[in-house]
Design a protein around this motif. Sequence first.
Motif, PDB file in Angstrom:
ATOM      1  N   THR A  34      -2.244  30.057  23.023  1.00 37.52           N
ATOM      2  CA  THR A  34      -2.309  30.772  21.637  1.00 37.52           C
ATOM      3  C   THR A  34      -2.319  29.744  20.585  1.00 37.52           C
ATOM      4  OG1 THR A  34       0.010  31.229  21.719  1.00 37.52           O
ATOM      5  CG2 THR A  34      -1.406  32.888  22.547  1.00 37.52           C
ATOM      6  N   TRP A  50      -4.930  40.948  13.693  1.00 39.65           N
ATOM      7  CA  TRP A  50      -5.141  40.032  14.874  1.00 39.65           C
ATOM      8  C   TRP A  50      -3.808  40.124  15.835  1.00 39.65           C
ATOM      9  CZ3 TRP A  50      -9.273  35.671  14.240  1.00 39.65           C
ATOM     10  CH2 TRP A  50     -10.311  36.369  13.738  1.00 39.65           C
ATOM     11  N   LYS A  51      -2.751  39.676  15.200  1.00 38.95           N
ATOM     12  CA  LYS A  51      -1.575  39.625  15.917  1.00 38.95           C
ATOM     13  C   LYS A  51      -1.206  40.899  16.684  1.00 38.95           C
ATOM     14  CE  LYS A  51       2.836  36.862  15.427  1.00 38.95           C
ATOM     15  NZ  LYS A  51       3.387  36.510  14.273  1.00 38.95           N
ATOM     16  N   TRP A  52      -1.272  41.861  15.784  1.00 38.27           N
ATOM     17  CA  TRP A  52      -0.773  43.189  16.365  1.00 38.27           C
ATOM     18  C   TRP A  52      -1.804  43.960  17.490  1.00 38.27           C
ATOM     19  CZ3 TRP A  52       3.989  44.944  16.739  1.00 38.27           C
ATOM     20  CH2 TRP A  52       4.774  44.259  15.947  1.00 38.27           C
ATOM     21  N   VAL A  64      -2.889  39.276  10.151  1.00 37.73           N
ATOM     22  CA  VAL A  64      -1.694  40.007  11.064  1.00 37.73           C
ATOM     23  C   VAL A  64      -2.160  41.003  11.875  1.00 37.73           C
ATOM     24  CG1 VAL A  64       0.522  41.121  10.392  1.00 37.73           C
ATOM     25  CG2 VAL A  64      -0.139  39.305   8.974  1.00 37.73           C
ATOM     26  N   LYS A  70      -4.885  29.163  17.318  1.00 38.27           N
ATOM     27  CA  LYS A  70      -4.351  29.353  15.868  1.00 38.27           C
ATOM     28  C   LYS A  70      -4.880  28.046  15.088  1.00 38.27           C
ATOM     29  CE  LYS A  70      -0.195  31.818  16.601  1.00 38.27           C
ATOM     30  NZ  LYS A  70       1.328  31.783  16.623  1.00 38.27           N
ATOM     31  N   SER A  89       1.873  30.099  25.398  1.00 40.16           N
ATOM     32  CA  SER A  89       2.244  29.807  24.176  1.00 40.16           C
ATOM     33  C   SER A  89       1.393  28.568  23.718  1.00 40.16           C
ATOM     34  CB  SER A  89       3.558  29.707  23.909  1.00 40.16           C
ATOM     35  OG  SER A  89       4.136  28.745  24.765  1.00 40.16           O
ATOM     36  N   GLY A 113      -3.785  41.767  19.293  1.00 38.90           N
ATOM     37  CA  GLY A 113      -3.530  41.204  20.761  1.00 38.90           C
ATOM     38  C   GLY A 113      -2.401  41.930  21.244  1.00 38.90           C
ATOM     39  N   ARG A 114      -1.168  42.105  20.623  1.00 38.34           N
ATOM     40  CA  ARG A 114      -0.184  42.665  21.172  1.00 38.34           C
ATOM     41  C   ARG A 114      -0.356  44.115  21.962  1.00 38.34           C
ATOM     42  NH1 ARG A 114       4.409  41.119  16.804  1.00 38.34           N
ATOM     43  NH2 ARG A 114       4.515  39.009  17.380  1.00 38.34           N
TER      44      ARG A 114
END
Length: 110
Positions: A13, A27-29, A25, A17, A10, A31-32
């Motif tokens: 990341t 990019w976030k998904w 958003v 950020k 965290s 990455g997941r």
Amino acid sequence: MSVHLGFHWSMITGMAKRLFSKPPVVWKWAGRVLALVISGYGVYAFIKRDIGDYMLLRSHFVFFDYEEPLVFFYLDYIAVMGLFLLIGNYACAGLRMIGRGQRGQRERKH
């Protein structure tokens, strides 16, 4: 080492950020999904290469197949590292949630 890196993921990341003002958003998904794919393949590689036996010292000799291309060997071990990074990240997040819950209970008692 990968679990320890996952404990601090965290923070990593958070630094990433700061480099981007407002990452999309997507990019976030992405990455997941990438983390899920890597860790899923990491489970497969962990079982295929019997890494658990080496970790628990049940195998005294590590066999290296010289016929296998080196890139596949590295990809398997990087995927296993990604798996343990994810485990460490979610373990740390779970411990943080438990700590917040206990802190909230102590404040309600006082």
